[in-house]
Design an enzyme around this catalytic site. Structure first.
Site, PDB file in Angstrom:
ATOM      1  N   GLU A  52      29.874   4.474 -26.070  1.00  0.00           N
ATOM      2  CA  GLU A  52      30.569   4.559 -24.593  1.00  0.00           C
ATOM      3  C   GLU A  52      31.560   3.284 -24.899  1.00  0.00           C
ATOM      4  OE1 GLU A  52      27.502   5.634 -20.919  1.00  0.00           O
ATOM      5  OE2 GLU A  52      26.424   4.028 -22.317  1.00  0.00           O
TER       6      GLU A  52
ATOM      7  N   GLU B  59      16.963   9.451 -24.945  1.00  0.00           N
ATOM      8  CA  GLU B  59      18.551   9.568 -25.722  1.00  0.00           C
ATOM      9  C   GLU B  59      19.234   8.331 -26.323  1.00  0.00           C
ATOM     10  OE1 GLU B  59      20.220   8.814 -20.920  1.00  0.00           O
ATOM     11  OE2 GLU B  59      22.487   8.734 -22.435  1.00  0.00           O
TER      12      GLU B  59
END
Length: 294
Positions: free
Chosen positions: A177, A172
């Protein structure tokens, strides 16, 4: 130790439904970033092999030839509190060249979440089955929402997650974010076997002068090569990761990955919205592009 981001599931809804395990990032310890530089190659100098500028009539849904819309409550992973809807209910073009993902405090259809009747709706999109890339410049120009409990993200998962190589072995890459209680900070993180969840490897980037990311559009990008990933904000590289950073574990980033874009509400990392969080909140996306050749 239980991580707030371990076991997150990817619910891919469309003509067929695929289910796989995935996760969003927990940032690495402060101070993990490398010195900022300006090595990121501007996207304008590259030949984009994936691009969406979100042109179309106001109220239109996203282009289904590029994006798959996920639905559901993410199986309760991370204790998020939103229900992801289909169509243009929470993800629609604004007619001015933007995609707007809207998080609302509502439950018009009695959607059920892990904790009972959901309190919020939002949207999550991915390119699994429509587009994947191996290496290149991946970027999104966006204006993120604000407020306690907001959790926008732009990230990638290894395509082999859908053929049984579960998270975190699939790999990932969290390109961006943000959690609402950190209005001036975004995070970039990698996850893989032996460095996932709370042990994900990453760093944060702070806007200068106490500015908030919700106040304007910013460009979030990675430059991804066989032996390195560099994160940048508005062309300023703030973090570089290589196989030497994963502590002898496997570097799982030499294969195709697909894109994910979502706006979560609540969860173990950001915490739930509070009385100071106003709704609706919007993640406004101007453009997403991937360039794999120079």
């Amino acid at each position: 130790m239980d991580s707030p981001h371990v076991g997150r599931r990817l619910l891919i809804a469309g003509i067929s439904t695929l289910v796989a395990a995935s996760a969003l990032a927990v940032p690495a310890a402060a101070g993990a970033s490398t010195p900022a530089d300006t090595a990121a190659k501007p996207a304008a100098q590259l030949s984009a092999d994936f691009s969406d500028t979100f042109d179309g009539p106001a109220g239109s849904a996203v282009d289904s030839s590029k994006w798959v819309q996920e639905t559901g409550d993410n199986n309760g992973n991370n204790h998020e509190r939103q229900y992801y809807t289909a169509g243009n209910a929470n993800a629609a073009l604004d007619g001015d060249g933007h995609l707007v993902i809207t998080a609302r405090k509502e439950n018009p259809s009695n959607y059920q979440c892990w904790y009972g009747t959901c309190e919020y709706t939002s949207a999550r999109l991915n390119t699994a089955g429509t587009y994947s890339a191996q290496y290149g410049h991946v970027e999104a120009r966006m204006k993120i929402p604000r407020g306690q409990g907001m959790w926008p993200a732009f990230w990638m998962l290894g395509t082999d997650i859908n053929s049984g190589n579960n998270w975190p072995n699939c790999g990932e890459v969290d390109i961006m974010e943000n959690i609402g209680k950190e209005p001036g900070t975004v995070h970039g993180t990698i996850h893989g076997p032996g460095y996932s969840g709370a042990s994900g490897i990453g760093a944060g980037y702070d806007l200068p002068g106490g500015a908030a990311f919700a106040d304007d559009f910013h460009t979030f990008a990675v430059d991804w090569a066989p032996d390195s990933i560099k994160w940048s904000v508005d062309g300023n590289v703030y973090e570089t990761r290589t196989p030497a950073d994963v502590g002898g574990n496997e570097w799982v980033f030499n294969k195709p990955f697909f894109l994910i874009l979502n706006l979560a509400v609540g969860g173990d990392w950001p915490g739930d919205p509070d009385g100071n969080t106003s709704f609706p909140q919007e993640l406004v996306v101007d453009e997403i592009s991937v360039s794999t050749s120079g």
